[in-house]
Design a protein around this motif. Structure first.
Motif, PDB file in Angstrom:
ATOM      1  N   PRO A  98       0.809  -1.232   0.000  1.00 58.05           N
ATOM      2  CA  PRO A  98       0.000   0.000   0.000  1.00 58.05           C
ATOM      3  C   PRO A  98       0.840   1.279   0.000  1.00 58.05           C
ATOM      4  CG  PRO A  98      -0.103  -1.071   2.143  1.00 58.05           C
ATOM      5  CD  PRO A  98       0.621  -2.008   1.237  1.00 58.05           C
ATOM      6  N   SER A  99       2.095   1.172   0.391  1.00 62.12           N
ATOM      7  CA  SER A  99       2.905   2.397   0.450  1.00 62.12           C
ATOM      8  C   SER A  99       3.314   2.874  -0.943  1.00 62.12           C
ATOM      9  CB  SER A  99       4.151   2.157   1.304  1.00 62.12           C
ATOM     10  OG  SER A  99       4.953   1.160   0.715  1.00 62.12           O
ATOM     11  N   THR A 100       3.277   1.994  -1.933  1.00 63.79           N
ATOM     12  CA  THR A 100       3.702   2.386  -3.279  1.00 63.79           C
ATOM     13  C   THR A 100       2.557   2.371  -4.300  1.00 63.79           C
ATOM     14  OG1 THR A 100       4.302   0.098  -3.771  1.00 63.79           O
ATOM     15  CG2 THR A 100       6.038   1.506  -2.899  1.00 63.79           C
ATOM     16  N   TRP A 101       1.397   1.901  -3.894  1.00 67.82           N
ATOM     17  CA  TRP A 101       0.297   1.750  -4.851  1.00 67.82           C
ATOM     18  C   TRP A 101      -0.253   3.111  -5.286  1.00 67.82           C
ATOM     19  CZ3 TRP A 101      -4.972   2.893  -5.023  1.00 67.82           C
ATOM     20  CH2 TRP A 101      -5.698   2.262  -6.047  1.00 67.82           C
ATOM     21  N   LYS A 102      -0.516   3.236  -6.568  1.00 70.35           N
ATOM     22  CA  LYS A 102      -1.137   4.456  -7.104  1.00 70.35           C
ATOM     23  C   LYS A 102      -2.395   4.066  -7.870  1.00 70.35           C
ATOM     24  CE  LYS A 102       2.189   7.223  -5.839  1.00 70.35           C
ATOM     25  NZ  LYS A 102       1.966   8.012  -4.626  1.00 70.35           N
ATOM     26  N   LEU A 109     -11.987  10.229  -7.247  1.00 63.91           N
ATOM     27  CA  LEU A 109     -10.990  10.543  -6.223  1.00 63.91           C
ATOM     28  C   LEU A 109     -11.089  12.020  -5.878  1.00 63.91           C
ATOM     29  CD1 LEU A 109      -7.900   8.560  -7.560  1.00 63.91           C
ATOM     30  CD2 LEU A 109      -9.689   7.826  -5.989  1.00 63.91           C
ATOM     31  N   PRO A 110     -11.146  12.355  -4.604  1.00 65.53           N
ATOM     32  CA  PRO A 110     -11.342  13.764  -4.223  1.00 65.53           C
ATOM     33  C   PRO A 110     -10.127  14.620  -4.572  1.00 65.53           C
ATOM     34  CG  PRO A 110     -10.919  12.418  -2.282  1.00 65.53           C
ATOM     35  CD  PRO A 110     -11.046  11.473  -3.440  1.00 65.53           C
ATOM     36  N   PHE A 111     -10.398  15.836  -4.962  1.00 61.21           N
ATOM     37  CA  PHE A 111      -9.312  16.776  -5.248  1.00 61.21           C
ATOM     38  C   PHE A 111      -9.739  18.174  -4.818  1.00 61.21           C
ATOM     39  CE2 PHE A 111     -12.013  16.550  -8.967  1.00 61.21           C
ATOM     40  CZ  PHE A 111     -12.191  17.875  -9.338  1.00 61.21           C
ATOM     41  N   TYR A 112      -8.779  19.036  -4.651  1.00 65.14           N
ATOM     42  CA  TYR A 112      -9.069  20.397  -4.241  1.00 65.14           C
ATOM     43  C   TYR A 112      -8.019  21.313  -4.845  1.00 65.14           C
ATOM     44  CZ  TYR A 112      -9.753  24.515  -1.321  1.00 65.14           C
ATOM     45  OH  TYR A 112      -9.980  25.798  -0.891  1.00 65.14           O
ATOM     46  N   ASP A 113      -8.478  22.367  -5.446  1.00 70.67           N
ATOM     47  CA  ASP A 113      -7.572  23.369  -6.003  1.00 70.67           C
ATOM     48  C   ASP A 113      -6.599  22.738  -7.008  1.00 70.67           C
ATOM     49  OD1 ASP A 113      -6.799  25.946  -6.291  1.00 70.67           O
ATOM     50  OD2 ASP A 113      -5.391  25.947  -4.609  1.00 70.67           O
ATOM     51  N   GLY A 114      -7.107  21.825  -7.813  1.00 67.74           N
ATOM     52  CA  GLY A 114      -6.284  21.222  -8.850  1.00 67.74           C
ATOM     53  C   GLY A 114      -5.329  20.151  -8.379  1.00 67.74           C
ATOM     54  N   GLN A 115      -5.400  19.773  -7.118  1.00 65.95           N
ATOM     55  CA  GLN A 115      -4.488  18.765  -6.589  1.00 65.95           C
ATOM     56  C   GLN A 115      -5.294  17.620  -5.970  1.00 65.95           C
ATOM     57  OE1 GLN A 115      -1.113  18.805  -6.840  1.00 65.95           O
ATOM     58  NE2 GLN A 115      -1.368  20.686  -8.033  1.00 65.95           N
ATOM     59  N   PRO A 116      -4.886  16.371  -6.226  1.00 68.63           N
ATOM     60  CA  PRO A 116      -5.579  15.252  -5.569  1.00 68.63           C
ATOM     61  C   PRO A 116      -5.349  15.288  -4.063  1.00 68.63           C
ATOM     62  CG  PRO A 116      -3.645  14.466  -6.747  1.00 68.63           C
ATOM     63  CD  PRO A 116      -3.792  15.921  -7.100  1.00 68.63           C
ATOM     64  N   LEU A 117      -6.404  14.987  -3.319  1.00 70.88           N
ATOM     65  CA  LEU A 117      -6.285  15.052  -1.858  1.00 70.88           C
ATOM     66  C   LEU A 117      -5.632  13.799  -1.277  1.00 70.88           C
ATOM     67  CD1 LEU A 117      -9.698  16.687  -0.924  1.00 70.88           C
ATOM     68  CD2 LEU A 117      -7.435  17.682  -0.686  1.00 70.88           C
ATOM     69  N   LEU A 118      -5.874  12.665  -1.916  1.00 74.49           N
ATOM     70  CA  LEU A 118      -5.278  11.424  -1.417  1.00 74.49           C
ATOM     71  C   LEU A 118      -4.605  10.707  -2.581  1.00 74.49           C
ATOM     72  CD1 LEU A 118      -8.269  10.130   0.740  1.00 74.49           C
ATOM     73  CD2 LEU A 118      -6.139  11.063   1.603  1.00 74.49           C
ATOM     74  N   PRO A 119      -3.490  11.210  -3.049  1.00 69.42           N
ATOM     75  CA  PRO A 119      -2.890  10.613  -4.246  1.00 69.42           C
ATOM     76  C   PRO A 119      -2.490   9.167  -4.049  1.00 69.42           C
ATOM     77  CG  PRO A 119      -1.403  12.203  -3.227  1.00 69.42           C
ATOM     78  CD  PRO A 119      -2.710  12.328  -2.527  1.00 69.42           C
ATOM     79  N   GLY A 120      -2.045   8.794  -2.878  1.00 69.28           N
ATOM     80  CA  GLY A 120      -1.644   7.403  -2.638  1.00 69.28           C
ATOM     81  C   GLY A 120      -2.283   6.854  -1.391  1.00 69.28           C
ATOM     82  N   GLY A 124      -2.316   5.721   8.101  1.00 68.91           N
ATOM     83  CA  GLY A 124      -2.712   5.893   9.487  1.00 68.91           C
ATOM     84  C   GLY A 124      -1.530   5.661  10.398  1.00 68.91           C
ATOM     85  N   ALA A 125      -1.811   5.549  11.691  1.00 66.39           N
ATOM     86  CA  ALA A 125      -0.736   5.237  12.633  1.00 66.39           C
ATOM     87  C   ALA A 125      -0.221   3.836  12.300  1.00 66.39           C
ATOM     88  CB  ALA A 125      -1.274   5.278  14.054  1.00 66.39           C
ATOM     89  N   GLY A 126       1.067   3.631  12.398  1.00 67.74           N
ATOM     90  CA  GLY A 126       1.628   2.324  12.057  1.00 67.74           C
ATOM     91  C   GLY A 126       1.773   2.185  10.555  1.00 67.74           C
ATOM     92  N   GLU A 127       1.537   0.978  10.074  1.00 67.54           N
ATOM     93  CA  GLU A 127       1.791   0.694   8.659  1.00 67.54           C
ATOM     94  C   GLU A 127       0.522   0.688   7.816  1.00 67.54           C
ATOM     95  OE1 GLU A 127       4.808   0.354   7.251  1.00 67.54           O
ATOM     96  OE2 GLU A 127       5.572   0.904   9.223  1.00 67.54           O
ATOM     97  N   GLY A 128      -0.619   0.970   8.421  1.00 71.99           N
ATOM     98  CA  GLY A 128      -1.885   0.850   7.697  1.00 71.99           C
ATOM     99  C   GLY A 128      -2.197   2.052   6.828  1.00 71.99           C
ATOM    100  N   TYR A 129      -3.007   1.804   5.802  1.00 69.63           N
ATOM    101  CA  TYR A 129      -3.434   2.855   4.886  1.00 69.63           C
ATOM    102  C   TYR A 129      -4.944   2.720   4.667  1.00 69.63           C
ATOM    103  CZ  TYR A 129       1.380   3.854   3.498  1.00 69.63           C
ATOM    104  OH  TYR A 129       2.703   4.205   3.492  1.00 69.63           O
ATOM    105  N   PHE A 130      -5.583   3.859   4.324  1.00 72.28           N
ATOM    106  CA  PHE A 130      -6.923   3.710   3.769  1.00 72.28           C
ATOM    107  C   PHE A 130      -6.996   4.427   2.437  1.00 72.28           C
ATOM    108  CE2 PHE A 130      -7.829   7.563   6.446  1.00 72.28           C
ATOM    109  CZ  PHE A 130      -8.325   8.413   5.472  1.00 72.28           C
ATOM    110  N   PHE A 131      -7.836   3.889   1.565  1.00 72.37           N
ATOM    111  CA  PHE A 131      -8.030   4.422   0.221  1.00 72.37           C
ATOM    112  C   PHE A 131      -9.525   4.686   0.027  1.00 72.37           C
ATOM    113  CE2 PHE A 131      -4.267   1.821   0.225  1.00 72.37           C
ATOM    114  CZ  PHE A 131      -3.342   2.571  -0.491  1.00 72.37           C
ATOM    115  N   LEU A 132      -9.843   5.782  -0.650  1.00 73.26           N
ATOM    116  CA  LEU A 132     -11.233   6.178  -0.847  1.00 73.26           C
ATOM    117  C   LEU A 132     -11.579   6.222  -2.317  1.00 73.26           C
ATOM    118  CD1 LEU A 132     -11.862   9.316   1.402  1.00 73.26           C
ATOM    119  CD2 LEU A 132     -12.596   6.988   1.797  1.00 73.26           C
ATOM    120  N   LYS A 133     -12.844   5.938  -2.582  1.00 75.30           N
ATOM    121  CA  LYS A 133     -13.342   6.200  -3.928  1.00 75.30           C
ATOM    122  C   LYS A 133     -14.844   6.496  -3.856  1.00 75.30           C
ATOM    123  CE  LYS A 133     -13.453   4.715  -8.674  1.00 75.30           C
ATOM    124  NZ  LYS A 133     -13.148   3.679  -9.651  1.00 75.30           N
TER     125      LYS A 133
END
Lengths: 406, 194
Positions: A98-102, A109-120, A124-133
């Motif tokens: 998850p650290s390298t996935w795009k 995918l949410p964006f603001y002012d021309g920039q993605p908000l959650l590009p990767g 979270g705390a530790g090694e976990g990630y969350f992804f939204l769609k």
């Protein structure tokens, strides 16, 4: 010589036994540790996915849904995969780093002012990630929203920490949640002053007050039953006062429409007593007293300070000279709304008087007093900012599993 | 020389007998000690095994129950039913989780969309849709449900061992209380179905 050989053999067998026993113990302990760690990481992935849903909840009021569905590049590109609503497929999530996935594209995918908000994704705390769609609700086409209802899927991934030669089968811990939200746009008022009642008592002081609609009508009267509101309003204005009600090139700028003629479909909710009853019961949980927020005055009174947000009031309400409201003012039920000389509302005012019980709308009279130099100016941007304070309505929340996801 | 040999042989026999008796006695003592130690160890192991099984069943409950309880009430805005119905020792959960298209279909027909949980005969039992009650988790003797506030469900579970522990003569019950936040019952400022 034979004794020496026997000792060597015995020693070797003993050492072999000890090594085997140690290896067995190691694997057994490792397996148990891994089982315990799996339970913990699976729970953590659920917590991460839940965080993603809460993050989406805060984002949603600020998003324009059709832009969100198309993504940053403005084009909607995919519904090919059966799991296209997920940030990624379950099979991929179980193996991915998850650290390298795009994400392969930016739809939903949410964006603001021309920039993605959650590009990767979000770590979270530790090694976990969350992804939204985000994706449109299945009752509509995937690329175009009209009902302001949207689905968001949040995937929590905790990478396995013990994948090695002995445990090649280990997979990431994955949790997938889905929430169904509705953006609230019922208060997208069509005019600086929107009125709903069967009659009205209007007092205008001087001719220097201003109700400015610019491109739109200054006053919109919603007509749903025989009403004297229009005649009461026009009859209360002198010739010079009519010049103070401007907008859409008319003087006085007043229109009477049926609710079906309003551009915003969700405005129909404003005619439902049950809608207002629920709103007024729940409102105290969502209010605050900050200069920027939602303020509720169930007993009316004098409001005499700046506010950027939404002011909801019942009974007699007086906007004092210090009242500078940017956003929305909702005056509900019986009671009079008074705007003092220096008071100003930039955005829009809704006034209505009807019961909030029962199913049938029973209109009552409304009362408005506007002092000289008071101002009500229509500003869609200010109304839009106020609407971002309204939390989206959650219509559903469920956990998705690999066997049920689609 | 002959006499000396006979004395020596007689002494050897007696010596051997004494040695054998001593060895036998020691062996008996050692074996008795060994088996009594093994017996105590086995009793403790058996007790620990019973306790472990009791606790494992108790700990399994939140993992299984959370999967069904948390989504309770999903899609209720589209139907006229209550997602959570509480009786003191019985819990009914309804959640329109999915349909043929993978989305909620406004019917409570899929597996686990309508559940009833209750405890009977030392088992936590579950009924799915119109099926019969099936044992879910054993050793659960008490199942109490309460809703302390809207959107928060409290479940109190008590588990006992399969049989009384040796030297205790009791089932040694263990209790735990689980709090579930019902995600579909959080407050909305606007009605879900205006």
């Amino acid at each position: 010589m034979r004794a020496r050989g026997f000792s060597l053999l015995t020693s070797m067998m003993l050492i072999l036994f000890m090594i085997s026993f140690s290896l067995f113990l190691h694997l057994r302990i490792r397996t148990q540790w891994q089982m315990a760690a799996d339970v913990e990481s699976q729970l953590y992935s659920l917590v991460l996915a839940e965080n993603g849903i809460e993050y989406a909840r805060t984002l949603l009021p600020h998003m324009e849904l059709n832009l969100l569905l198309a993504g940053l590049d403005g084009t909607f590109s995919e519904t090919h995969s059966s799991e296209w609503r997920n940030p990624m497929s379950f099979a991929e999530a179980l193996r991915v780093d998850p650290s390298t996935w795009k994400p392969p594209h930016d739809d939903g995918l949410p964006f603001y002012d021309g920039q993605p908000l959650l590009p990767g994704g979000h770590r979270g705390a530790g090694e976990g990630y969350f992804f939204l769609k985000f994706s449109n609700n299945p009752e509509e086409s995937p690329e175009h929203d009209e009902d302001h209802i949207i689905l968001v899927r949040s995937m929590g991934i905790v990478p396995t920490s013990a994948q090695n030669f002995f445990f090649p089968h280990l997979k990431n811990s994955v949790a997938l949640l889905e929430a169904r939200f509705r953006q609230e746009r019922a208060f997208s008022l069509p005019s600086p002053l929107t009125l709903l009642g069967h009659s009205g008592s209007f007092q205008w002081e001087g001719a220097h007050f201003s109700i400015e609609g610019k491109e739109t009508f200054a006053i919109t009267l919603l007509s749903i039953s025989p009403s004297t509101l229009y005649t009461d309003l026009v009859g209360s204005l002198s010739g010079s006062q009519q010049q103070s009600i401007r907008g859409h090139g008319a003087h006085p700028s007043i229109r009477e429409v049926s609710p079906q003629d309003l551009n915003e479909p969700m405005a129909q909710h404003l005619l439902n007593p049950g809608f207002w009853h629920h709103f007024l019961v729940q409102l105290p949980k969502f209010t605050d007293n900050l200069p920027h927020g939602i303020v509720f005055l169930p007993e009316g009174g004098v409001f005499d300070k700046p506010l950027s947000g939404i002011l909801v009031a019942q009974r007699d309400l007086i906007l004092g000279n210090g009242a500078q409201i940017r956003g929305l003012l909702l005056h509900l039920g019986q009671g009079k709304l008074t705007l003092r000389e220096q008071s100003q509302v930039i955005g829009g005012i809704w006034m209505s008087n009807f019961g909030t019980t029962g199913e049938k709308l029973k209109l009552g009279p409304i009362a408005l007093q506007v002092s000289d130099y008071a101002a009500i100016r229509y500003d869609q941007a200010a109304i839009g900012e106020a609407l971002t304070l309204l939390p989206p309505t959650q219509l559903g929340w469920r956990i998705l599993f690999p066997e049920t996801v689609e | 020389m002959k006499n000396k040999g006979a004395r020596t042989a007689g002494y050897s026999k007696g010596h051997t007998l004494v040695e054998t008796m001593i060895a036998s006695s020691i062996s008996i003592i050692v074996l008795a000690g060994f088996f009594s130690t093994i017996g105590v160890f086995q009793t403790e192991s058996s007790n620990l095994s019973l306790l472990l099984e009791r606790d494992a069943n108790l700990w399994l409950a939140p993992l299984l129950l959370s999967r069904w309880i948390i989504p309770a009430g999903n899609n209720r805005w589209d139907q006229a039913w209550s997602g959570v119905t509480i009786d003191t020792d019985r819990l009914e959960l309804k959640s329109d989780i999915d349909g043929p298209g993978g989305f909620p279909d406004s019917k409570l027909s899929s597996s686990f969309e309508a559940l009833v949980l209750r405890s009977s005969n030392s088992n936590l039992r579950v009924q799915s849709n119109r099926g019969s009650f099936q044992p879910l988790i054993k050793n659960i003797v008490d199942f109490k449900v309460d809703s302390k506030e809207s959107g928060l469900l409290s479940i109190r579970l008590s588990a006992v061992t399969d049989r009384p522990l040796s030297m205790f003569e009791k089932d040694l019950p263990e209790s735990t209380e689980l709090l579930f936040f019902l995600r579909n019952y959080r407050s909305n400022l606007f009605p879900e179905n205006p």
